[in-house]
Enzyme design. Sequence first.
Site, mmCIF file in Angstrom:
data_model
loop_
_atom_site.group_PDB
_atom_site.id
_atom_site.type_symbol
_atom_site.label_atom_id
_atom_site.label_comp_id
_atom_site.label_asym_id
_atom_site.label_seq_id
_atom_site.Cartn_x
_atom_site.Cartn_y
_atom_site.Cartn_z
ATOM 1 N N ASP A 254 0.868 -1.178 0.000
ATOM 2 C CA ASP A 254 0.000 0.000 0.000
ATOM 3 C C ASP A 254 0.901 1.224 0.000
ATOM 4 O O ASP A 254 1.554 1.522 0.999
ATOM 5 C CB ASP A 254 -0.898 -0.029 1.236
ATOM 6 C CG ASP A 254 -1.880 1.131 1.286
ATOM 7 O OD1 ASP A 254 -1.701 2.114 0.525
ATOM 8 O OD2 ASP A 254 -2.821 1.071 2.099
ATOM 9 N N ASN B 233 4.579 3.185 -11.860
ATOM 10 C CA ASN B 233 3.352 3.323 -12.634
ATOM 11 C C ASN B 233 2.090 3.458 -11.787
ATOM 12 O O ASN B 233 1.043 3.845 -12.294
ATOM 13 C CB ASN B 233 3.233 2.098 -13.565
ATOM 14 C CG ASN B 233 1.860 1.920 -14.133
ATOM 15 O OD1 ASN B 233 1.442 2.654 -15.020
ATOM 16 N ND2 ASN B 233 1.117 0.943 -13.617
ATOM 17 N N TYR C 68 -5.283 14.845 -8.721
ATOM 18 C CA TYR C 68 -4.504 13.960 -9.599
ATOM 19 C C TYR C 68 -3.499 14.760 -10.416
ATOM 20 O O TYR C 68 -2.313 14.413 -10.506
ATOM 21 C CB TYR C 68 -5.451 13.196 -10.523
ATOM 22 C CG TYR C 68 -4.753 12.347 -11.560
ATOM 23 C CD1 TYR C 68 -4.300 11.070 -11.242
ATOM 24 C CD2 TYR C 68 -4.554 12.816 -12.864
ATOM 25 C CE1 TYR C 68 -3.658 10.291 -12.193
ATOM 26 C CE2 TYR C 68 -3.911 12.043 -13.814
ATOM 27 C CZ TYR C 68 -3.472 10.786 -13.477
ATOM 28 O OH TYR C 68 -2.828 10.016 -14.416
ATOM 29 N N SER D 113 -10.325 1.539 -15.160
ATOM 30 C CA SER D 113 -10.532 2.582 -14.159
ATOM 31 C C SER D 113 -10.692 3.958 -14.805
ATOM 32 O O SER D 113 -11.535 4.752 -14.398
ATOM 33 C CB SER D 113 -9.365 2.601 -13.167
ATOM 34 O OG SER D 113 -8.141 2.845 -13.832
#
Length: 290
Positions: A92, A119, A183, A222
């Site tokens: 994680d 990535n 993001y 996604s």
Amino acid sequence: MGLCLKLSAVVGISAALFALYMSGPTFSVESLKGARILVTGASTGIGEQIAYHLAKTGAQIVITARRGNVLEQVVEKCLALGAQKAMYIPADMSVASDPEKVVRFAVEQLGGLDYLILNHIGPSPFAFWDGDVEHTRWLMQVNFLSYVQMAWKAIPTLEGSKGSIIVVSSMLGRMCSPFVGPYSATKFALNGFFGTMQHELAMKKSNVTVSICTLGLIDTDSAMEKVRGYTNMTAYPASDAALQIIKAGVTRQSEIFYPWFTYYLLNVKDWFPYLSDTVIRGFYSYEAQT
């Protein structure tokens, strides 16, 4: 400077740079046989496709993501495709200790590293920013700080193998767009940090190179789930994107763009900002967010 003169300059400079890019070093599949490679975010999407491409070359691969059960399936397919070795470690990247743990595991299991392919990304809503600073802070750890941690941990072993760090970034790290504030911030951070690292490693005459891969919209599950109904932009194949990412690292290019015209779109943005901003907004549906 008149509009026509600006446009002519952009086209001329872009054509010259593209010709230089196309005349660069050639990609050799054979060079990856036995190569020791760590791929993050490899349970699905681009990372999964990277793992399969590498497996077909006979590389030695360690993959990581959060879901161990999915990683196990990817490893099985990699071995069936011809990987010399394929292993996984669940991690994680929002946990501060996990990025370095993953690099340590890969180095121990493979006896070193030749390529580090960064990535992974964390989930983030495709929506107007709602003021959630904690989510933005969490995403910065996953999408940016963990990259920095892993790169720094891997550099000593990459020095010994004349290796490469490959960073998967986005147009959204070079060009602002609606609905992706947190993001986009993480991708801008990646481009700034690893662009600086490129300079510093070169000045130190390091054996390690850094390749930054700037991608457009890719047809991962996604990504498609997020943008469906919000934009009519064309999405491009994850498998093709994965292959271009691998080529960037093997040929030690400082930056690549996929799809190829992404490079020109970014130039247009810099030269004609008002026009570009208007066009960008036109690709998105405001009503879908209300």
